[in-house]
Design a protein around this motif. Structure first.
Motif, PDB file in Angstrom:
ATOM      1  N   PRO A  93       7.547 -24.241 -14.319  1.00 29.88           N
ATOM      2  CA  PRO A  93       6.134 -24.145 -13.907  1.00 29.88           C
ATOM      3  C   PRO A  93       5.383 -23.012 -14.588  1.00 29.88           C
ATOM      4  CG  PRO A  93       7.597 -23.423 -12.147  1.00 29.88           C
ATOM      5  CD  PRO A  93       8.464 -24.044 -13.192  1.00 29.88           C
ATOM      6  N   GLY A  94       6.085 -21.969 -15.028  1.00 30.83           N
ATOM      7  CA  GLY A  94       5.407 -20.825 -15.634  1.00 30.83           C
ATOM      8  C   GLY A  94       4.788 -21.110 -16.985  1.00 30.83           C
ATOM      9  N   PHE A  95       5.238 -22.171 -17.660  1.00 36.41           N
ATOM     10  CA  PHE A  95       4.675 -22.504 -18.973  1.00 36.41           C
ATOM     11  C   PHE A  95       3.219 -22.956 -18.866  1.00 36.41           C
ATOM     12  CE2 PHE A  95       8.975 -22.236 -20.355  1.00 36.41           C
ATOM     13  CZ  PHE A  95       8.938 -22.041 -21.728  1.00 36.41           C
ATOM     14  N   ALA A  96       2.782 -23.338 -17.656  1.00 36.89           N
ATOM     15  CA  ALA A  96       1.380 -23.750 -17.472  1.00 36.89           C
ATOM     16  C   ALA A  96       0.432 -22.551 -17.449  1.00 36.89           C
ATOM     17  CB  ALA A  96       1.234 -24.541 -16.176  1.00 36.89           C
ATOM     18  N   GLY A  97       0.965 -21.338 -17.252  1.00 37.64           N
ATOM     19  CA  GLY A  97       0.122 -20.139 -17.200  1.00 37.64           C
ATOM     20  C   GLY A  97       0.767 -18.949 -17.875  1.00 37.64           C
ATOM     21  N   PRO A  98       0.951 -18.997 -19.203  1.00 39.10           N
ATOM     22  CA  PRO A  98       1.603 -17.882 -19.897  1.00 39.10           C
ATOM     23  C   PRO A  98       0.760 -16.611 -19.855  1.00 39.10           C
ATOM     24  CG  PRO A  98       0.665 -19.418 -21.472  1.00 39.10           C
ATOM     25  CD  PRO A  98       0.532 -20.057 -20.124  1.00 39.10           C
ATOM     26  N   LEU A  99       1.426 -15.479 -19.893  1.00 43.26           N
ATOM     27  CA  LEU A  99       0.763 -14.184 -19.964  1.00 43.26           C
ATOM     28  C   LEU A  99       0.865 -13.653 -21.380  1.00 43.26           C
ATOM     29  CD1 LEU A  99       2.235 -12.607 -16.697  1.00 43.26           C
ATOM     30  CD2 LEU A  99      -0.016 -13.641 -16.985  1.00 43.26           C
ATOM     31  N   LEU A 100      -0.141 -12.933 -21.813  1.00 41.23           N
ATOM     32  CA  LEU A 100      -0.147 -12.316 -23.137  1.00 41.23           C
ATOM     33  C   LEU A 100      -0.127 -10.799 -22.991  1.00 41.23           C
ATOM     34  CD1 LEU A 100      -2.782 -14.395 -25.155  1.00 41.23           C
ATOM     35  CD2 LEU A 100      -0.295 -14.402 -25.455  1.00 41.23           C
ATOM     36  N   ILE A 101       0.730 -10.146 -23.764  1.00 40.28           N
ATOM     37  CA  ILE A 101       0.730  -8.691 -23.831  1.00 40.28           C
ATOM     38  C   ILE A 101       0.271  -8.298 -25.231  1.00 40.28           C
ATOM     39  CG2 ILE A 101       2.095  -6.582 -23.669  1.00 40.28           C
ATOM     40  CD1 ILE A 101       4.007  -8.008 -21.827  1.00 40.28           C
ATOM     41  N   LEU A 102      -0.824  -7.583 -25.303  1.00 36.56           N
ATOM     42  CA  LEU A 102      -1.345  -7.098 -26.567  1.00 36.56           C
ATOM     43  C   LEU A 102      -0.894  -5.662 -26.767  1.00 36.56           C
ATOM     44  CD1 LEU A 102      -3.238  -7.199 -29.082  1.00 36.56           C
ATOM     45  CD2 LEU A 102      -5.074  -6.441 -27.551  1.00 36.56           C
ATOM     46  N   VAL A 103      -0.255  -5.403 -27.902  1.00 36.84           N
ATOM     47  CA  VAL A 103       0.117  -4.040 -28.286  1.00 36.84           C
ATOM     48  C   VAL A 103      -0.803  -3.648 -29.427  1.00 36.84           C
ATOM     49  CG1 VAL A 103       1.949  -2.531 -29.105  1.00 36.84           C
ATOM     50  CG2 VAL A 103       2.492  -4.436 -27.569  1.00 36.84           C
ATOM     51  N   ASP A 104      -1.624  -2.654 -29.227  1.00 31.61           N
ATOM     52  CA  ASP A 104      -2.659  -2.276 -30.189  1.00 31.61           C
ATOM     53  C   ASP A 104      -2.383  -0.877 -30.711  1.00 31.61           C
ATOM     54  OD1 ASP A 104      -5.163  -2.793 -31.533  1.00 31.61           O
ATOM     55  OD2 ASP A 104      -6.058  -1.316 -30.185  1.00 31.61           O
ATOM     56  N   GLY A 105      -2.456  -0.698 -32.041  1.00 28.34           N
ATOM     57  CA  GLY A 105      -2.244   0.614 -32.638  1.00 28.34           C
ATOM     58  C   GLY A 105      -1.224   0.560 -33.755  1.00 28.34           C
ATOM     59  N   ALA A 106      -0.916   1.738 -34.317  1.00 29.19           N
ATOM     60  CA  ALA A 106       0.013   1.830 -35.443  1.00 29.19           C
ATOM     61  C   ALA A 106       1.410   1.361 -35.044  1.00 29.19           C
ATOM     62  CB  ALA A 106       0.072   3.277 -35.947  1.00 29.19           C
ATOM     63  N   ASP A 107       2.141   0.798 -36.038  1.00 31.29           N
ATOM     64  CA  ASP A 107       3.497   0.290 -35.818  1.00 31.29           C
ATOM     65  C   ASP A 107       3.536  -0.657 -34.624  1.00 31.29           C
ATOM     66  OD1 ASP A 107       6.225  -0.086 -36.175  1.00 31.29           O
ATOM     67  OD2 ASP A 107       6.766   1.642 -34.935  1.00 31.29           O
ATOM     68  N   ALA A 108       2.585  -1.585 -34.594  1.00 33.44           N
ATOM     69  CA  ALA A 108       2.466  -2.480 -33.447  1.00 33.44           C
ATOM     70  C   ALA A 108       3.700  -3.354 -33.276  1.00 33.44           C
ATOM     71  CB  ALA A 108       1.218  -3.353 -33.596  1.00 33.44           C
ATOM     72  N   ALA A 109       4.277  -3.847 -34.403  1.00 35.34           N
ATOM     73  CA  ALA A 109       5.422  -4.750 -34.304  1.00 35.34           C
ATOM     74  C   ALA A 109       6.623  -4.054 -33.677  1.00 35.34           C
ATOM     75  CB  ALA A 109       5.776  -5.300 -35.675  1.00 35.34           C
ATOM     76  N   GLY A 110       6.895  -2.816 -34.113  1.00 36.86           N
ATOM     77  CA  GLY A 110       8.026  -2.085 -33.567  1.00 36.86           C
ATOM     78  C   GLY A 110       7.838  -1.771 -32.090  1.00 36.86           C
ATOM     79  N   ARG A 111       6.640  -1.344 -31.725  1.00 35.51           N
ATOM     80  CA  ARG A 111       6.369  -1.041 -30.318  1.00 35.51           C
ATOM     81  C   ARG A 111       6.405  -2.308 -29.466  1.00 35.51           C
ATOM     82  NH1 ARG A 111       0.819   1.037 -30.422  1.00 35.51           N
ATOM     83  NH2 ARG A 111       1.115   1.449 -28.195  1.00 35.51           N
ATOM     84  N   ALA A 112       5.927  -3.423 -30.047  1.00 38.29           N
ATOM     85  CA  ALA A 112       5.921  -4.686 -29.308  1.00 38.29           C
ATOM     86  C   ALA A 112       7.336  -5.170 -29.020  1.00 38.29           C
ATOM     87  CB  ALA A 112       5.155  -5.749 -30.089  1.00 38.29           C
ATOM     88  N   ALA A 113       8.280  -4.897 -29.942  1.00 39.63           N
ATOM     89  CA  ALA A 113       9.664  -5.285 -29.686  1.00 39.63           C
ATOM     90  C   ALA A 113      10.215  -4.550 -28.464  1.00 39.63           C
ATOM     91  CB  ALA A 113      10.520  -4.987 -30.919  1.00 39.63           C
ATOM     92  N   THR A 114       9.881  -3.269 -28.330  1.00 43.73           N
ATOM     93  CA  THR A 114      10.305  -2.508 -27.148  1.00 43.73           C
ATOM     94  C   THR A 114       9.658  -3.055 -25.887  1.00 43.73           C
ATOM     95  OG1 THR A 114      10.531  -0.528 -28.520  1.00 43.73           O
ATOM     96  CG2 THR A 114      10.386  -0.194 -26.135  1.00 43.73           C
ATOM     97  N   VAL A 115       8.360  -3.377 -25.998  1.00 44.63           N
ATOM     98  CA  VAL A 115       7.639  -3.953 -24.856  1.00 44.63           C
ATOM     99  C   VAL A 115       8.281  -5.264 -24.427  1.00 44.63           C
ATOM    100  CG1 VAL A 115       5.471  -5.058 -24.208  1.00 44.63           C
ATOM    101  CG2 VAL A 115       5.433  -2.823 -25.311  1.00 44.63           C
ATOM    102  N   ALA A 116       8.655  -6.102 -25.395  1.00 50.12           N
ATOM    103  CA  ALA A 116       9.271  -7.390 -25.079  1.00 50.12           C
ATOM    104  C   ALA A 116      10.599  -7.188 -24.352  1.00 50.12           C
ATOM    105  CB  ALA A 116       9.474  -8.200 -26.357  1.00 50.12           C
ATOM    106  N   ASP A 117      11.401  -6.228 -24.801  1.00 49.12           N
ATOM    107  CA  ASP A 117      12.676  -5.948 -24.131  1.00 49.12           C
ATOM    108  C   ASP A 117      12.458  -5.490 -22.694  1.00 49.12           C
ATOM    109  OD1 ASP A 117      14.123  -6.633 -26.373  1.00 49.12           O
ATOM    110  OD2 ASP A 117      14.239  -4.582 -27.136  1.00 49.12           O
ATOM    111  N   GLN A 118      11.457  -4.642 -22.478  1.00 47.27           N
ATOM    112  CA  GLN A 118      11.172  -4.177 -21.116  1.00 47.27           C
ATOM    113  C   GLN A 118      10.686  -5.330 -20.233  1.00 47.27           C
ATOM    114  OE1 GLN A 118       8.646  -0.739 -22.698  1.00 47.27           O
ATOM    115  NE2 GLN A 118       9.489   0.186 -20.842  1.00 47.27           N
TER     116      GLN A 118
END
Length: 724
Positions: A414-439
């Motif tokens: 049921p959760g696929f009907a309402g996905p959430l988005l997390i925006l990581v904004d700033g320098a080294d966004a990809a690296g920080r986003a990987a940490t955010v995804a793990d958390q």
């Protein structure tokens, strides 16, 4: 106020041609403006400054304009025992994706079988492609939407479409049920007046006011982004109050004719007396609607102000256009048998004796009447304790959207009907986003977390979080809060998506509702204290309103959330009410409930001011005002109910709540509870503390206008002295 309105009514009567020309010019001018300047309405609910809205704006900046545009999901389901990844079906999926990419307005369509980012169910029987448009949902043309739905087909696969881009975003106006509501209003007017001329005049002047208000709002759409529900809400409310306000003034005009006043004097007196009550009542509605701005939600404030402007037009029509039209129809406002010699009849000749008898019973059995009314409304209000609200509304059963969501829920969760988005904004966004995804993966109620998707220069990255629960569930709301708490100290991390926007709007409304009630109820109490120069009468009116709103929202919850009697109202879906519905219903119903309080109690106050005992004043005022209030409520109920059977899914529950709210307020509160309560209070009902006697006298009953009429004026009669 009564004196000013008296002069205005007399001037409108004398200069009727000029008044008609001015209103006709306004109608034509706004019609030209609406044709030449109108723009599109919108159907997006967001609040500037909220985290979810800020994130959406940043996504457009970092990933390109339109990256947060409207989307649709094209869902593919293979037959039982087969897979979408089978070679022949995989080829058809690829062909469908290419067809989707070539549709008008589409910027991209994802391939669900792409090994880098597959969107295939675990059993490989279902898959979905995300189709992205460059514009927001309201800007998608009907042709683009039709092309999407027509393209969603593939041999050997069940293909369904869901998402905001697949749904119509406008509000429909002018269905057959709404026309029936207007016809019912005309029949009620004809029965009330006993004159088709008066009934037709009443309806035409109200329609003129609604047309001017609606055309003004339509013109305004060329300059301001208004919600698609704004025009229909304004029309629904403007039509109801426009008919009622005219009804009150015409009824008083007929009363003055029967008292022997000349036509001009009767029209002026009607505007000075009933018109004062109309202005007061209209002001309470305007306060309630304009007060929606206190919520701090721009689109809600715009809806309130547009509807309030329509009410202002309805009041102006009632106190200027109506007396000018009365100058043309003269005594034809009376039943045919009374036109030749109005002075040979009395006001009681136009009323049914049932109202006096009803008032006698209610005021005699006052404790029992009050108790029955309160208990009945309290029982109907019980479901409100279970009321849930959300911006995310269920799709109509049997539609392609509903079938697509069923496939997604059954095969993906049921959760696929309402996905959430997390925006990581700033320098080294990809690296920080990987940490955010793990958390995020470590939080409860998280089903899937996608790998980060950085932009071209690695200044921003997006992480998609799929909840285990549906978008309107309490668990998903708690997940939004949990994500924000987790990243509260992280710079440049935002949680957004349609579900997050819904949570932000709901929280803002929850915080604003108590402030709104205090402001609106407080201002209305002050106004009613000035009108009636009493403390307990306004308090009685407000307490009655609380019973009304509880019963109205309770009944709406039972029907549209619990699913009771859905066939009667043609409800295609059940689920949480729209987040905006409670505050809109409270605002409108409060203003209308105070309308009835003013019209009903002002006649009681007038009788008391002329020397009637407390109980006799209640009975006399009830006898004079109740027929008109009941007719007005019947008309309002018919107009609001007309927007329910075939109404827009957004407006349907609101119209239902307003219709049943009017029914409860007029029939139970104003016809039973208020006269019973005022009888119990006795003289205390009209008590005003000495330290408040400096307050100005508004004189809505027109005491300053009273002059000896050509015939003797009837005094209030004691309860037991009626004839027959």
């Amino acid at each position: 106020m009564a004196t000013v309105l008296y002069r205005l009514g007399r001037a409108s009567f004398r200069h009727r041609a000029i008044v008609l020309a001015i209103w006709l010019l306004a109608l034509v001018g706004l019609g030209v403006g609406a044709y030449a300047l109108s723009g599109k309405t919108v159907n997006s609910f967001s609040i500037p400054g909220q985290e979810s809205t800020t994130a959406l704006d940043l996504i457009d900046e970092r990933f390109g304009a339109g990256s947060s545009g409207a989307t649709a999901r094209v869902v593919m389901l293979a037959p039982e025992g087969t897979k979408v990844t089978d070679p022949d079906r995989a080829a058809r999926v690829a062909q469908l994706v290419e067809k989707l990419k070539s549709l008008p307005g589409v910027t991209d369509a994802s391939n669900p079988l792409d090994p880098a980012a597959p969107t295939v169910s675990q059993d490989q029987r279902a898959a979905f492609s995300t189709v992205t448009y460059a514009v927001q949902p309201p800007d998608i043309t009907p042709e683009e939407r039709d092309a999407l739905l027509a393209a969603a087909s593939a041999d050997g696969l069940t293909v369904e479409v869901t998402g905001e881009a697949s749904q119509e975003s406008g509000a429909d106006i002018g269905g057959p049920a709404e026309a029936i509501g207007v016809v019912v209003a005309l029949l009620v007017l004809a029965v009330t007046y006993g004159s088709l001329v008066a009934a037709g005049m009443n309806l035409l002047t109200a329609l003129a006011g609604v047309a001017i208000g609606a055309l003004g709002i339509t013109t305004l759409t060329g300059f301001v982004d208004l919600q698609s529900t704004t025009p229909i809400l304004a029309i629904m409310l403007g039509l109801a109050v426009g008919i009622d306000y005219t009804l009150f003034i015409v009824t008083r005009y007929r009363h003055e004719l029967l008292r022997g006043r000349p036509r001009e004097e009767a029209a002026a007196m009607a505007v000075g007396t009933a018109g004062s009550a109309v202005v007061t009542a209209g002001l309470t509605v305007v306060i309630a609607l304009a007060g929606l701005a206190i919520a701090g939600i721009p689109f809600l404030a715009e809806m309130g102000m547009a509807a309030a402007a329509t009410i202002v037009v309805a009041v102006l029509v009632a106190v200027t256009l109506v007396p000018s039209v009365l100058a043309f129809i003269g005594t034809r406002a009376l039943p045919r048998r009374m036109r030749k010699d109005p002075t040979a009849f009395t006001e009681e000749d136009t009323q049914r004796k049932i109202y006096r008898r009803w008032a006698g019973v209610v005021t005699h059995w006052r404790w029992a009447s009050l108790l029955v009314a309160v208990v009945a409304l309290a029982v109907v209000a019980i479901p409100v304790l279970d009321m849930r609200t959300s911006l995310i509304q269920p799709t109509p059963e049997g539609s392609t959207q509903a079938r697509a969501e069923e496939i997604i829920s059954a095969n993906f969760g049921p959760g696929f009907a309402g996905p959430l988005l997390i925006l990581v904004d700033g320098a080294d966004a990809a690296g920080r986003a990987a940490t955010v995804a793990d958390q995020a993966r470590g939080l409860a109620d998280v089903a899937v977390v996608s790998p980060p998707r950085p932009n071209a220069d690695d200044t921003a990255a997006l992480v998609t979080v799929i909840p285990k629960s549906g978008p309107d569930s309490e668990e998903t709301v708690n997940l939004v809060h949990a994500l924000r708490d987790t990243f509260e100290d992280a710079d440049g991390v935002y949680v957004t998506g349609q579900t997050a926007v819904s949570v932000d709007v709901a929280q803002t409304l929850d915080r604003a509702l108590p402030r709104y009630l205090v402001l609106v109820v407080g201002l209305a109490l002050v106004l009613l204290v000035l009108v009636f120069r009493s403390i307990l009468v306004p308090v009685t009116g407000v307490l009655g309103f609380l019973l009304t709103i509880g019963a109205a929202l309770g009944a709406t919850t039972a029907v549209f959330q619990w699913g009771w009697l859905t066939a009667v109202v043609n409800a295609e879906t059940t689920g949480p009410l729209l987040s905006l519905a409670p505050i809109i219903v409270i605002g409108i119903l409060f203003g209308l409930a105070m309308d009835y309080q003013v019209f009903l109690v002002s006649r009681m106050h007038e009788a008391h001011a002329h020397g009637a005992s407390p109980r006799d004043a209640v009975v006399t005022g009830f006898r004079q005002a109740a027929p008109v209030v009941l007719a007005a409520a019947t008309i309002m109920f018919a107009v609001f109910a007309g927007f329910v059977p075939d109404g827009n899914a957004t407006i349907k529950p609101i119209a239902f709540a307003l219709a049943v709210g009017i029914l409860f307020d007029a029939v139970v509160v104003r016809m039973i509870a208020v006269p019973a309560a005022l009888s119990l209070l006795g003289r205390a009902a009209w008590w005003l503390p000495s330290w408040l006697r400096w307050l100005p006298v508004l004189d809505v009953e027109g005491a300053a206008l009273e002059r000896p009429a050509p015939t003797s004026l009837a005094k209030p009669e004691p309860v037991g002295s009626h004839r027959g």
